[in-house]
Design a protein around this motif. Structure first.
Motif, PDB file in Angstrom:
ATOM      1  N   ALA A 316       0.742  -1.355   0.097  1.00 42.06           N
ATOM      2  CA  ALA A 316      -0.025   0.017  -0.005  1.00 42.06           C
ATOM      3  C   ALA A 316       0.862   1.219  -0.018  1.00 42.06           C
ATOM      4  CB  ALA A 316      -1.152   0.049   1.255  1.00 42.06           C
ATOM      5  N   GLU A 317       2.031   1.049   0.833  1.00 40.22           N
ATOM      6  CA  GLU A 317       2.743   2.397   0.819  1.00 40.22           C
ATOM      7  C   GLU A 317       3.419   2.347  -0.423  1.00 40.22           C
ATOM      8  OE1 GLU A 317       3.782   2.719   5.752  1.00 40.22           O
ATOM      9  OE2 GLU A 317       5.185   1.740   4.293  1.00 40.22           O
ATOM     10  N   TYR A 318       4.201   1.405  -1.209  1.00 41.35           N
ATOM     11  CA  TYR A 318       5.022   1.553  -2.213  1.00 41.35           C
ATOM     12  C   TYR A 318       4.227   2.395  -3.330  1.00 41.35           C
ATOM     13  CZ  TYR A 318       8.313   0.075  -5.854  1.00 41.35           C
ATOM     14  OH  TYR A 318       9.106   0.162  -7.100  1.00 41.35           O
ATOM     15  N   HIS A 319       2.695   1.467  -3.680  1.00 42.09           N
ATOM     16  CA  HIS A 319       1.927   2.083  -4.584  1.00 42.09           C
ATOM     17  C   HIS A 319       1.169   3.306  -4.140  1.00 42.09           C
ATOM     18  CE1 HIS A 319       3.417  -1.370  -7.238  1.00 42.09           C
ATOM     19  NE2 HIS A 319       2.860  -2.112  -6.323  1.00 42.09           N
ATOM     20  N   ASN A 320       1.216   3.684  -3.198  1.00 45.02           N
ATOM     21  CA  ASN A 320       0.572   5.166  -2.959  1.00 45.02           C
ATOM     22  C   ASN A 320      -0.925   4.725  -2.862  1.00 45.02           C
ATOM     23  OD1 ASN A 320       2.532   6.616  -2.530  1.00 45.02           O
ATOM     24  ND2 ASN A 320       2.771   7.189  -4.516  1.00 45.02           N
ATOM     25  N   ILE A 321      -1.411   3.518  -2.546  1.00 50.90           N
ATOM     26  CA  ILE A 321      -2.774   3.463  -2.282  1.00 50.90           C
ATOM     27  C   ILE A 321      -3.319   3.943  -0.898  1.00 50.90           C
ATOM     28  CG2 ILE A 321      -4.629   1.408  -2.128  1.00 50.90           C
ATOM     29  CD1 ILE A 321      -2.575  -0.169  -3.899  1.00 50.90           C
ATOM     30  N   PRO A 322      -4.417   4.548  -0.926  1.00 44.50           N
ATOM     31  CA  PRO A 322      -4.813   5.168   0.165  1.00 44.50           C
ATOM     32  C   PRO A 322      -5.216   3.963   1.504  1.00 44.50           C
ATOM     33  CG  PRO A 322      -6.055   6.166  -1.468  1.00 44.50           C
ATOM     34  CD  PRO A 322      -5.399   5.091  -2.074  1.00 44.50           C
ATOM     35  N   HIS A 323      -4.670   4.342   2.490  1.00 43.53           N
ATOM     36  CA  HIS A 323      -4.931   3.319   3.798  1.00 43.53           C
ATOM     37  C   HIS A 323      -4.574   3.896   4.899  1.00 43.53           C
ATOM     38  CE1 HIS A 323      -0.407   3.447   3.008  1.00 43.53           C
ATOM     39  NE2 HIS A 323      -0.181   3.158   4.272  1.00 43.53           N
ATOM     40  N   MET A 324      -4.878   2.969   6.066  1.00 40.75           N
ATOM     41  CA  MET A 324      -4.412   3.312   7.441  1.00 40.75           C
ATOM     42  C   MET A 324      -4.187   1.939   8.088  1.00 40.75           C
ATOM     43  SD  MET A 324      -8.055   4.109   9.472  1.00 40.75           S
ATOM     44  CE  MET A 324      -7.199   4.666  10.985  1.00 40.75           C
ATOM     45  N   LEU A 325      -3.332   1.896   9.394  1.00 41.24           N
ATOM     46  CA  LEU A 325      -3.163   0.615   9.920  1.00 41.24           C
ATOM     47  C   LEU A 325      -4.524   0.332  11.024  1.00 41.24           C
ATOM     48  CD1 LEU A 325       0.257   1.257  11.320  1.00 41.24           C
ATOM     49  CD2 LEU A 325      -0.174   0.229   9.384  1.00 41.24           C
ATOM     50  N   ALA A 326      -4.680  -0.725  10.771  1.00 39.78           N
ATOM     51  CA  ALA A 326      -5.853  -1.041  11.438  1.00 39.78           C
ATOM     52  C   ALA A 326      -5.802  -0.704  12.955  1.00 39.78           C
ATOM     53  CB  ALA A 326      -6.092  -2.505  11.497  1.00 39.78           C
TER      54      ALA A 326
END
Length: 461
Positions: A316-326
């Motif tokens: 997710a970080e490498y491809h810049n996909i929106p996310h947050m840690l659970a």
């Protein structure tokens, strides 16, 4: 002409039926495996390229290895989180196979399974197996492609060198369509929006609870499971095994009578085209699955990932996909706020540079690919377009009686065929066993005669 053998439970070009996929586990436990396998095959398939697939869940014989050496020019190995305890046995099988091969063996994507808080400097049970695997692969290729910097740090701790032994390439599935990605069709997210939910059984209760809270806010949702047990539940109504999954939350569909299935709010996929089509039709995709959301990116649909472990985090970080840690979800975390604040343009940012790096990795390993010539036909797409792929799997309890009968008849035909196959194999085994016993007895008799001639009176059969 290139002859490629690729590690994959199935080829989409073989167009297996839903019953074949479900009963023979042609997804390798997770439909996400279809995505990166498809992408790699699409990239490597030139007009004169032959690509066959095989599973690697057994120890290969000398004869099998010799056959591969004789009939193929490359062995391509796209992997997911293969550096984990539960994959150790198969990793050893792969190492044994690669050690015996005399053709290039290229790993296109591999990751380590760990938590987001693990200290990668401590040892794991699988360290030696990973070292042996990496050493074997590097003898047959120029460099290994890893999924992200966390896996890179793990390999560095084992003594491997970045940009010499390995390089970070991300997930090959993100390069399905080359150096560009579909523009995100972001619209206002409302309680009426049609959304897709993805998750798996083995999540912490808090994350399950949060995702179900989101479905209360977004009631027009469809659950897209990815596990083989989920697909068998949808297709045939086979309950998910409590022996395999002792802790199944009440909110997760375990049996056909679950509200989510009765209300026809779940769907499964056994091929990539129908999965993409479905996610093109929704307004938003969210959940814990990395590939379930990567398919959303490839479909041009906004997505949001709730990260439960390091393998998802690094992608997710490498491809810049929106996310947050659970672990960062709070009582007031709101899915509408997350959607509004997410910058979906970041997925495009740097994608071309990441793709170019991926292509350089393929070329470093001397792999021919369709992007070498910009006018090159996309042979894989042409072949896929000629197929009529199986429809998505809707819950057994929600389909018309006629479809239920069709599924059951197909299942029983499949079972009958397998019973006949087992009978044939048992007969062959019995004949071979008799021949073996005969050979053993003759050998023992001859050996006894020789020993008796030497005066060894005590020999016993």
């Amino acid at each position: 002409m290139s002859r490629i053998l690729m590690r994959s439970a199935m080829s989409q070009l073989e167009n297996p039926s839903a019953i074949d996929v479900v009963m023979n586990n042609l997804i390798g436990d997770n439909t996400g495996n279809m995505i990166f396998a498809n992408s790699v095959m699409r990239t490597l398939m030139l007009e004169d390229t032959i690509i066959d697939t095989m599973a690697t869940n057994h120890r290969f014989s000398k004869e099998e290895i010799a056959n591969i050496n004789e009939n193929y020019d490359y062995f391509i190995i796209p992997l997911a989180n293969a550096f984990r305890k539960s994959f150790q046995k198969e990793l050893r099988h792969l190492t044994h196979l690669i050690s015996g091969l005399q053709i290039p063996c290229i790993v296109i994507g591999v990751g380590v399974q760990t938590t987001v808080t693990d200290d990668l400097k401590h040892s794991f049970d699988f360290d030696e197996d990973v070292k042996n695997f990496m050493t074997a692969v590097l003898e047959k290729s120029s460099m290994v492609g890893v999924r992200g910097p966390i896996t890179g740090a793990y390999l560095k701790n084992l003594g491997f060198v970045e940009e010499k032994d390995y390089t970070v390439i991300g997930c090959p599935s993100m390069y399905m369509f080359g150096d560009s990605l579909p523009e995100m069709k972001q619209t206002e997210l409302t309680p009426d929006s049609f959304v897709s939910l993805n998750r798996k059984i083995e999540l912490k209760p808090d994350l399950h609870h949060f995702l179900m809270k989101c479905t209360k806010q977004l009631p027009n949702y469809t659950f897209v499971p990815q596990g083989i047990d989920d697909l068998r539940l949808l297709y045939l109504g086979k309950p998910i095994s409590r022996e395999r999954f002792p802790k199944i939350p009440e909110s997760y569909p375990e049996k056909l009578d679950h509200d989510m299935l009765v209300q026809n709010k779940a769907i499964g996929f056994v091929n990539v085209p129908t999965w993409l089509d479905f996610l093109r039709s929704v307004d938003f995709s969210f959940g814990s699955r990395i590939h379930g959301n990567i398919v959303s990116v490839l479909a041009g649909t906004p997505c949001y990932i709730f990260v439960s472990d390091a393998r998802i985090k690094e992608l997710a970080e490498y491809h810049n996909i929106p996310h947050m840690l659970a672990k960062d979800i709070k009582a007031d975390t709101n899915i509408f706020d997350l959607y509004e604040k997410a910058d979906y343009s970041l997925i495009q940012k740097g994608h071309k540079e990441r793709f170019d790096h991926y292509i350089k990795f393929l070329e470093l390993n001397k792999l021919p690919h369709i992007y070498q010539n910009h006018d090159q036909r996309v042979v894989f797409d042409e072949k896929m377009n000629q197929l009529t792929v199986p429809k998505p799997i809707l819950p057994f309890s929600a389909i018309p009686l006629e479809e239920q009968m069709e599924r059951l008849m197909t299942y029983h035909e499949y079972v009958d065929e397998k019973h006949e196959e087992i009978k044939r194999l048992n007969k062959q085994y019995s004949n071979l066993s008799k021949r073996y016993d005969s050979l053993v007895n003759e050998s023992e008799i001859q050996l006894a005669k020789r020993l008796m001639k030497k005066g060894l009176k005590r020999f016993q059969f």
